[in-house]
Scaffold this motif. Structure first.
Motif, PDB file in Angstrom:
ATOM      1  N   GLU A  81       0.843  -1.204   0.000  1.00 49.40           N
ATOM      2  CA  GLU A  81       0.000   0.000   0.000  1.00 49.40           C
ATOM      3  C   GLU A  81       0.877   1.253   0.000  1.00 49.40           C
ATOM      4  O   GLU A  81       0.535   2.264  -0.621  1.00 49.40           O
ATOM      5  CB  GLU A  81      -0.897  -0.006   1.235  1.00 49.40           C
ATOM      6  CG  GLU A  81      -1.871   1.150   1.281  1.00 49.40           C
ATOM      7  CD  GLU A  81      -2.651   1.224   2.582  1.00 49.40           C
ATOM      8  OE1 GLU A  81      -3.876   1.385   2.526  1.00 49.40           O
ATOM      9  OE2 GLU A  81      -2.026   1.129   3.677  1.00 49.40           O
ATOM     10  N   SER A  82       2.024   1.166   0.673  1.00 52.02           N
ATOM     11  CA  SER A  82       2.895   2.348   0.731  1.00 52.02           C
ATOM     12  C   SER A  82       3.448   2.691  -0.649  1.00 52.02           C
ATOM     13  O   SER A  82       3.746   3.844  -0.939  1.00 52.02           O
ATOM     14  CB  SER A  82       4.041   2.135   1.736  1.00 52.02           C
ATOM     15  OG  SER A  82       5.097   1.363   1.206  1.00 52.02           O
ATOM     16  N   VAL A  83       3.579   1.675  -1.506  1.00 53.36           N
ATOM     17  CA  VAL A  83       4.083   1.914  -2.869  1.00 53.36           C
ATOM     18  C   VAL A  83       3.006   2.604  -3.702  1.00 53.36           C
ATOM     19  O   VAL A  83       3.292   3.530  -4.462  1.00 53.36           O
ATOM     20  CB  VAL A  83       4.516   0.580  -3.527  1.00 53.36           C
ATOM     21  CG1 VAL A  83       4.923   0.795  -4.982  1.00 53.36           C
ATOM     22  CG2 VAL A  83       5.665  -0.060  -2.733  1.00 53.36           C
ATOM     23  N   THR A  84       1.756   2.183  -3.544  1.00 60.56           N
ATOM     24  CA  THR A  84       0.694   2.770  -4.367  1.00 60.56           C
ATOM     25  C   THR A  84       0.167   4.083  -3.799  1.00 60.56           C
ATOM     26  O   THR A  84      -0.371   4.909  -4.526  1.00 60.56           O
ATOM     27  CB  THR A  84      -0.488   1.784  -4.525  1.00 60.56           C
ATOM     28  OG1 THR A  84      -0.912   1.389  -3.226  1.00 60.56           O
ATOM     29  CG2 THR A  84      -0.084   0.555  -5.317  1.00 60.56           C
ATOM     30  N   LYS A  88      -0.057   8.834   1.761  1.00 62.10           N
ATOM     31  CA  LYS A  88      -0.743   8.358   2.973  1.00 62.10           C
ATOM     32  C   LYS A  88       0.288   7.953   4.022  1.00 62.10           C
ATOM     33  O   LYS A  88       0.119   8.230   5.207  1.00 62.10           O
ATOM     34  CB  LYS A  88      -1.622   7.163   2.589  1.00 62.10           C
ATOM     35  CG  LYS A  88      -2.404   6.553   3.712  1.00 62.10           C
ATOM     36  CD  LYS A  88      -3.337   5.457   3.165  1.00 62.10           C
ATOM     37  CE  LYS A  88      -4.068   4.754   4.303  1.00 62.10           C
ATOM     38  NZ  LYS A  88      -4.908   3.651   3.802  1.00 62.10           N
ATOM     39  N   TYR A  89       1.364   7.304   3.590  1.00 58.80           N
ATOM     40  CA  TYR A  89       2.381   6.808   4.538  1.00 58.80           C
ATOM     41  C   TYR A  89       3.242   7.938   5.086  1.00 58.80           C
ATOM     42  O   TYR A  89       3.530   7.999   6.271  1.00 58.80           O
ATOM     43  CB  TYR A  89       3.217   5.683   3.878  1.00 58.80           C
ATOM     44  CG  TYR A  89       2.482   4.377   4.017  1.00 58.80           C
ATOM     45  CD1 TYR A  89       1.277   4.159   3.331  1.00 58.80           C
ATOM     46  CD2 TYR A  89       2.904   3.398   4.905  1.00 58.80           C
ATOM     47  CE1 TYR A  89       0.542   3.010   3.511  1.00 58.80           C
ATOM     48  CE2 TYR A  89       2.165   2.243   5.099  1.00 58.80           C
ATOM     49  CZ  TYR A  89       0.992   2.048   4.398  1.00 58.80           C
ATOM     50  OH  TYR A  89       0.258   0.912   4.604  1.00 58.80           O
ATOM     51  N   TRP A  90       3.654   8.853   4.197  1.00 54.08           N
ATOM     52  CA  TRP A  90       4.467   9.983   4.672  1.00 54.08           C
ATOM     53  C   TRP A  90       3.664  10.846   5.627  1.00 54.08           C
ATOM     54  O   TRP A  90       4.135  11.265   6.679  1.00 54.08           O
ATOM     55  CB  TRP A  90       5.003  10.796   3.486  1.00 54.08           C
ATOM     56  CG  TRP A  90       6.198  10.141   2.855  1.00 54.08           C
ATOM     57  CD1 TRP A  90       6.195   9.300   1.781  1.00 54.08           C
ATOM     58  CD2 TRP A  90       7.555  10.238   3.298  1.00 54.08           C
ATOM     59  NE1 TRP A  90       7.474   8.869   1.529  1.00 54.08           N
ATOM     60  CE2 TRP A  90       8.327   9.426   2.428  1.00 54.08           C
ATOM     61  CE3 TRP A  90       8.197  10.926   4.324  1.00 54.08           C
ATOM     62  CZ2 TRP A  90       9.710   9.287   2.571  1.00 54.08           C
ATOM     63  CZ3 TRP A  90       9.580  10.796   4.452  1.00 54.08           C
ATOM     64  CH2 TRP A  90      10.318   9.991   3.588  1.00 54.08           C
ATOM     65  N   CYS A 118      13.528  -3.827  10.098  1.00 59.66           N
ATOM     66  CA  CYS A 118      14.669  -4.300   9.295  1.00 59.66           C
ATOM     67  C   CYS A 118      14.522  -3.879   7.843  1.00 59.66           C
ATOM     68  O   CYS A 118      15.483  -3.947   7.074  1.00 59.66           O
ATOM     69  CB  CYS A 118      14.794  -5.809   9.390  1.00 59.66           C
ATOM     70  SG  CYS A 118      13.408  -6.701   8.666  1.00 59.66           S
ATOM     71  N   THR A 119      13.332  -3.433   7.478  1.00 64.52           N
ATOM     72  CA  THR A 119      13.127  -2.992   6.102  1.00 64.52           C
ATOM     73  C   THR A 119      14.047  -1.809   5.756  1.00 64.52           C
ATOM     74  O   THR A 119      14.332  -1.568   4.583  1.00 64.52           O
ATOM     75  CB  THR A 119      11.636  -2.651   5.862  1.00 64.52           C
ATOM     76  OG1 THR A 119      11.384  -2.631   4.471  1.00 64.52           O
ATOM     77  CG2 THR A 119      11.240  -1.330   6.468  1.00 64.52           C
ATOM     78  N   VAL A 120      14.569  -1.100   6.758  1.00 68.13           N
ATOM     79  CA  VAL A 120      15.477   0.025   6.467  1.00 68.13           C
ATOM     80  C   VAL A 120      16.782  -0.474   5.827  1.00 68.13           C
ATOM     81  O   VAL A 120      17.484   0.298   5.183  1.00 68.13           O
ATOM     82  CB  VAL A 120      15.816   0.898   7.705  1.00 68.13           C
ATOM     83  CG1 VAL A 120      14.560   1.533   8.273  1.00 68.13           C
ATOM     84  CG2 VAL A 120      16.573   0.132   8.762  1.00 68.13           C
ATOM     85  N   TYR A 121      17.087  -1.754   5.972  1.00 63.93           N
ATOM     86  CA  TYR A 121      18.336  -2.274   5.378  1.00 63.93           C
ATOM     87  C   TYR A 121      18.185  -2.597   3.888  1.00 63.93           C
ATOM     88  O   TYR A 121      19.180  -2.906   3.230  1.00 63.93           O
ATOM     89  CB  TYR A 121      18.817  -3.517   6.137  1.00 63.93           C
ATOM     90  CG  TYR A 121      19.214  -3.227   7.571  1.00 63.93           C
ATOM     91  CD1 TYR A 121      20.304  -2.422   7.863  1.00 63.93           C
ATOM     92  CD2 TYR A 121      18.481  -3.748   8.637  1.00 63.93           C
ATOM     93  CE1 TYR A 121      20.663  -2.140   9.182  1.00 63.93           C
ATOM     94  CE2 TYR A 121      18.830  -3.474   9.955  1.00 63.93           C
ATOM     95  CZ  TYR A 121      19.921  -2.667  10.217  1.00 63.93           C
ATOM     96  OH  TYR A 121      20.269  -2.392  11.515  1.00 63.93           O
ATOM     97  N   ASN A 139      11.282   0.953  -0.237  1.00 64.96           N
ATOM     98  CA  ASN A 139       9.858   1.256  -0.435  1.00 64.96           C
ATOM     99  C   ASN A 139       9.465   2.415   0.488  1.00 64.96           C
ATOM    100  O   ASN A 139      10.182   2.725   1.442  1.00 64.96           O
ATOM    101  CB  ASN A 139       8.987   0.011  -0.186  1.00 64.96           C
ATOM    102  CG  ASN A 139       9.263  -0.598   1.178  1.00 64.96           C
ATOM    103  OD1 ASN A 139       9.078   0.054   2.203  1.00 64.96           O
ATOM    104  ND2 ASN A 139       9.727  -1.838   1.191  1.00 64.96           N
ATOM    105  N   PRO A 140       8.340   3.071   0.191  1.00 64.60           N
ATOM    106  CA  PRO A 140       7.957   4.245   0.998  1.00 64.60           C
ATOM    107  C   PRO A 140       7.780   3.923   2.480  1.00 64.60           C
ATOM    108  O   PRO A 140       8.135   4.745   3.334  1.00 64.60           O
ATOM    109  CB  PRO A 140       6.641   4.699   0.353  1.00 64.60           C
ATOM    110  CG  PRO A 140       6.752   4.234  -1.061  1.00 64.60           C
ATOM    111  CD  PRO A 140       7.480   2.916  -0.996  1.00 64.60           C
TER     112      PRO A 140
END
Ligand code: UFG
Length: 330
Positions: A81-84, A88-90, A118-121, A139-140
């Motif tokens: 969802e953050s990609v589309t 909204k996420y920011w 861990c997604t920050v890596y 990703n966003p």
């Protein structure tokens, strides 16, 4: 009792953290907009319903309770969802964190523990990731987590608000007493989906990618029991309240399991093999994400003692049964 503000305390990891905080003698004050959290999950401390985008409301709650510290879980957390819908996420994740930090700074609350990931890596190739690994989210959702980490450092300079960043690997499993558990809508996580496929509540489980450079071709992840995560938060809060300085910790079990190994464990625990279908890779999935947890072990005195794969799956299965029966009876 020492009050700790817990944003997102009605959610999956947040509610487990509230249970652990209460057991350790703290008084959690939950701030949650209930968009992904559940009021029934707030069993320890009060629930202050509110949205972090509402500055007045968070200011009012912080001013009323004057917490000694805060744990910030509240966040939107669907990578796809953050990609589309990046705005909204920011808006939600970053603006919400700004409003929280401003409210804490105004009340002179000088300690915050932040749920990072861990997604920050990003697509790192390190077999066991430590905190010095370069960060490069892809990703966003990951970008917002990283942005907040950076922002917290700026608040420390300006306001003396120290921070502990906890980068979770794959949170999984449920409370051993089945008082709280994992309920996402929609559910996207491997273990609850595999359980639902085994029981026949879903048709079959798609394996996202079977051609990764791993032993069996499926992605390897580090599954850490949510109770272990909760206990790490209590240790992080204690360390902050004792005057500990800002730091970053990876929280995982320190062991990797492939998607097929997890599916086998679910079949074993449930007693019914999981129906699977091999599918294409999911965008943005790194082949392997496994933590080096020695920093958390040494500096927080923390151990992932509940995080064997079988215990994770067994507790998730116990919760699934309890929750499904409760939902059917409702
Ligand atoms: N998977 C499948 N089929 C499914 C669901 C998942 O094969 O139906 C696979 C995924 O491709 C992945 C593994 O199972 O390889 C675990 O997937 P999850 O969706 O359970 O968890 P993720 O590793 O994707 O996500 C977790 C957190 C996110 C965080 C991310 C960082 O839940 O919040 O780690 O990589 F952003």
């Amino acid at each position: 009792m020492t009050k700790i503000l817990v944003t997102g305390g009605a959610g999956y990891v947040g509610s487990h953290a509230c249970k652990a905080l209460a057991a350790a003698g703290y008084e959690p004050v939950v701030f949650d907009n209930l968009c992904a959290g559940h009021d029934w999950a707030v069993k320890w401390g009060v629930l202050e319903v509110g949205d972090l985008l509402d500055r007045e409301r968070i200011n009012e709650v912080v001013a009323a309770h004057k917490p000694a510290g805060a744990i910030h879980f509240a966040s939107l957390a669907y990578v796809g969802e953050s990609v589309t819908d990046p705005g909204k996420y920011w808006r939600n994740n970053v603006t919400g964190a700004i409003n929280l930090c401003d409210a804490l700074a105004a009340a002179e609350t000088d300690a915050i523990v932040f749920s990072s990931s861990c997604t920050v890596y990003g697509l790192t190739k390190a077999p066991f990731i430590n905190e010095a690994e370069p960060v490069a989210p892809i990703n966003p959702y990951g970008n917002t987590k990283r942005a907040i980490e950076i922002m917290l450092a700026d608040y420390e300079v300006a306001n003396g608000m120290r921070n502990t960043v906890l980068r979770y690997f794959n949170a999984a499993g449920c409370d051993a007493d089945c008082e709280i558990g994992e309920v996402h809508d929609p559910e996207t996580h491997l273990i609850p989906l595999a359980i639902a496929a085994a029981t026949g509540d879903r048709e079959c489980l798609k394996i996202f990618g079977t051609d990764y450079p791993t032993a069996d071709g499926t992605c390897v992840r580090d599954y850490v029991h949510v109770t272990d995560l909760a206990n790490a938060h209590v240790r992080a809060v204690g360390r902050m309240l004792d005057g500990g300085k800002s730091d970053i910790f990876n929280l995982g079990a320190g062991a990797g399991y492939s998607v097929r190994e997890v599916i086998d464990a679910v079949g074993r625990v449930v007693g019914i093999p999981v129906d699977v279908i091999d599918d294409a890779r999911r965008a943005g999935d790194p082949a392997r994400l496994v933590a080096n947890i020695s920093h958390a072990q040494q500096s927080l005195g923390w151990q992932p003692e509940h995080s064997s794969l079988d215990n994770i799956v067994s507790t998730a299965w116990n919760w699934y049964r309890a929750h499904t029966v409760a939902a059917q009876g409702a």
